[in-house]
Write an enzyme that holds these catalytic residues in place. Structure first.
Site, PDB file in Angstrom:
ATOM      1  CB  SER A 155      51.058  37.560 -10.558  1.00  0.00           C
ATOM      2  OG  SER A 155      51.725  37.974  -9.279  1.00  0.00           O
TER       3      SER A 155
ATOM      4  CE1 TYR B 207      52.207  42.879 -12.306  1.00  0.00           C
ATOM      5  CE2 TYR B 207      51.252  41.417 -10.275  1.00  0.00           C
ATOM      6  CZ  TYR B 207      52.218  41.631 -11.572  1.00  0.00           C
ATOM      7  OH  TYR B 207      52.948  40.746 -11.950  1.00  0.00           O
TER       8      TYR B 207
HETATM    9  N1  LIG Z   1      58.816  39.052 -12.062  1.00  0.00           N
HETATM   10  C1  LIG Z   1      58.170  38.713 -11.122  1.00  0.00           C
HETATM   11  O1  LIG Z   1      58.259  38.701 -10.097  1.00  0.00           O
HETATM   12  C2  LIG Z   1      56.840  38.288 -11.558  1.00  0.00           C
HETATM   13  C3  LIG Z   1      55.985  37.763 -10.767  1.00  0.00           C
HETATM   14  C4  LIG Z   1      54.669  37.392 -11.045  1.00  0.00           C
HETATM   15  C5  LIG Z   1      54.320  37.597 -12.537  1.00  0.00           C
HETATM   16  N2  LIG Z   1      54.894  38.245 -13.380  1.00  0.00           N
HETATM   17  C6  LIG Z   1      54.659  38.277 -14.655  1.00  0.00           C
HETATM   18  O2  LIG Z   1      55.439  37.771 -15.586  1.00  0.00           O
HETATM   19  C7  LIG Z   1      55.397  38.587 -16.970  1.00  0.00           C
HETATM   20  C8  LIG Z   1      56.723  38.804 -17.382  1.00  0.00           C
HETATM   21  O3  LIG Z   1      57.225  39.822 -16.521  1.00  0.00           O
HETATM   22  P1  LIG Z   1      58.713  39.878 -16.138  1.00  0.00           P
HETATM   23  O4  LIG Z   1      58.733  39.786 -14.722  1.00  0.00           O
HETATM   24  O5  LIG Z   1      59.418  38.787 -16.790  1.00  0.00           O
HETATM   25  O6  LIG Z   1      59.057  41.286 -16.838  1.00  0.00           O
HETATM   26  P2  LIG Z   1      60.098  41.937 -17.537  1.00  0.00           P
HETATM   27  O7  LIG Z   1      59.991  43.399 -17.454  1.00  0.00           O
HETATM   28  O8  LIG Z   1      61.534  41.361 -17.462  1.00  0.00           O
HETATM   29  O9  LIG Z   1      59.702  41.434 -18.981  1.00  0.00           O
HETATM   30  C9  LIG Z   1      58.381  41.727 -19.417  1.00  0.00           C
HETATM   31  C10 LIG Z   1      58.420  42.185 -20.944  1.00  0.00           C
HETATM   32  O10 LIG Z   1      57.162  42.400 -21.624  1.00  0.00           O
HETATM   33  C11 LIG Z   1      57.622  43.322 -22.527  1.00  0.00           C
HETATM   34  N3  LIG Z   1      56.139  44.523 -22.522  1.00  0.00           N
HETATM   35  C12 LIG Z   1      55.931  45.262 -21.441  1.00  0.00           C
HETATM   36  N4  LIG Z   1      54.759  45.933 -21.992  1.00  0.00           N
HETATM   37  C13 LIG Z   1      54.376  45.499 -23.259  1.00  0.00           C
HETATM   38  C14 LIG Z   1      53.506  45.603 -24.118  1.00  0.00           C
HETATM   39  N5  LIG Z   1      52.580  46.577 -23.951  1.00  0.00           N
HETATM   40  N6  LIG Z   1      53.333  44.805 -25.141  1.00  0.00           N
HETATM   41  C15 LIG Z   1      54.349  44.062 -25.556  1.00  0.00           C
HETATM   42  N7  LIG Z   1      55.250  43.706 -24.535  1.00  0.00           N
HETATM   43  C16 LIG Z   1      55.401  44.389 -23.441  1.00  0.00           C
HETATM   44  C17 LIG Z   1      58.601  44.171 -21.902  1.00  0.00           C
HETATM   45  O11 LIG Z   1      59.394  45.107 -23.038  1.00  0.00           O
HETATM   46  C18 LIG Z   1      59.547  43.145 -21.341  1.00  0.00           C
HETATM   47  O12 LIG Z   1      60.398  42.844 -22.159  1.00  0.00           O
HETATM   48  C19 LIG Z   1      54.423  39.720 -16.581  1.00  0.00           C
HETATM   49  O13 LIG Z   1      53.046  39.583 -17.007  1.00  0.00           O
HETATM   50  C20 LIG Z   1      54.446  39.911 -15.008  1.00  0.00           C
HETATM   51  O14 LIG Z   1      52.983  40.466 -14.632  1.00  0.00           O
HETATM   52  C21 LIG Z   1      56.216  38.575 -13.028  1.00  0.00           C
END
Ligand SMILES: NC(=O)c1ccc[n+]([C@@H]2O[C@H](COP(=O)([O-])OP(=O)(O)OC[C@H]3O[C@@H](n4cnc5c(N)ncnc54)[C@H](O)[C@@H]3O)[C@@H](O)[C@H]2O)c1
Length: 276
Positions: free
Chosen positions: A155, A169
């Site tokens: 991130s 985070y």
């Molecule tokens: N959305 C953003 O702005 C953003 C920015 C930077 C980084 N990220 C990172 O991107 C990645 C994906 O996040 P996203 O934004 O798509 O969120 P999201 O919530 O849409 O998707 C995340 C998925 O991970 C699954 N998950 C959560 N805990 C889990 C566990 N213990 N075991 C297995 N699966 C699990 C959830 O059920 C969900 O389907 C994450 O690592 C997040 O930190 C997101």
């Protein structure tokens, strides 16, 4: 470049991939891109409902789903072992599963002296140790095969301080950033590549299921020079580059996809005292 255009560079036909957290958001966008490029994709997620929805919507012979909690070391190892045993391959792994929290030092409940340590442990267990478990299980199988691409979801919050996300985070994501580099150095001699994607703010379900609060979207958008949050599909180009032979000389990189968010200092002081 060989004749035949750019297609062959990104072609994943015959490759087996695993995506954790693939049921939603960025992970799901990655799954769709990998399938479109010809890969067979094992989609792992803690949410059975999201996996069922994905299976129904993608309806592809190229996708299978597995309920997995990346906090469970034995379950991560067992899933990876099982995929390799059945498919005799594991070419691409996205260690992507992660959770978020709303409060950062830009709001009072995110302060250093008020955050909840239990909550810290849960988040770090998923966002850092969960990634480590996944990378380790993947490496065990990729090393003897002397090939493979591992992509970690970091991130921009792992690359600098961030007023809108909590201590847990930013610390977990900073760990993911250097885990990427260390694993890339370690695994290079085996021909295994390791890279990270560092997204800026994207509209996913990380802040809660359903449409995001317009005020929240506006706040995140104000931190992005392109003036908006990302759409999950905008991660797909980089994901394919890193997963495929198009990225064959790329390892140890942490690649931002952030609308330029890293170009400017995040806005501070919105909720704090006027001056010290
Ligand atoms: N959305 C953003 O702005 C953003 C920015 C930077 C980084 N990220 C990172 O991107 C990645 C994906 O996040 P996203 O934004 O798509 O969120 P999201 O919530 O849409 O998707 C995340 C998925 O991970 C699954 N998950 C959560 N805990 C889990 C566990 N213990 N075991 C297995 N699966 C699990 C959830 O059920 C969900 O389907 C994450 O690592 C997040 O930190 C997101």
């Amino acid at each position: 470049m060989a004749a035949g255009g750019v297609g062959p560079l990104f072609d994943l036909t015959g490759r087996t991939a695993l995506v954790t957290g693939g049921g939603s958001g960025l992970g799901r966008a990655v799954v769709e891109a990998l399938v479109a490029a010809g890969a067979y994709v094992v989609v792992a997620d803690v949410s059975g409902d999201r996996l069922a929805k994905l299976a129904a919507e993608l309806g592809s012979d190229s996708v299978e789903t597995a309920v997995l909690d990346v906090r469970d070391t034995a379950a991560v190892d067992a899933l990876v072992d099982d995929v390799v045993a059945r498919r005799d391959a594991l070419d691409v792994v996205f260690a992507n599963a992660g959770i978020g929290r709303g409060a950062g030092p830009g709001v009072p409940e995110g302060s250093l002296d008020t955050f909840d340590l239990d909550d810290w442990e849960t988040l770090v267990d998923v966002n850092l140790y969960g990634v480590l478990r996944t990378v380790r299980a993947a490496a065990r199988h990729m090393k003897p095969r002397r090939r493979g691409s591992i992509v970690l979801t970091a991130s921009t919050a792992g690359l600098r301080a961030d007023p809108l996300v909590p201590y847990s985070y930013v610390v977990a994501k900073a760990g993911v950033v250097n885990l990427t580099r260390q694993a890339a150095l370690d695994l290079a001699r085996w021909g295994v590549r390791v890279n990270a994607i560092a997204p800026g703010p994207f509209q996913t379900n990380i802040g809660g299921e359903g449409p995001a609060d317009p005020a929240v979207v506006a706040r995140w958008s104000s931190m992005v020079p392109l003036g908006r949050m990302g759409d999950p599909a905008e991660i797909q180009g980089l994901a394919l580059l890193l997963a495929s032979d198009a990225g064959s000389f790329m390892t140890g990189g942490v690649h931002t996809v952030d609308g330029g968010a890293m170009l400017q200092a995040p806005a501070l002081r919105e909720a704090g005292p006027e001056a010290v």
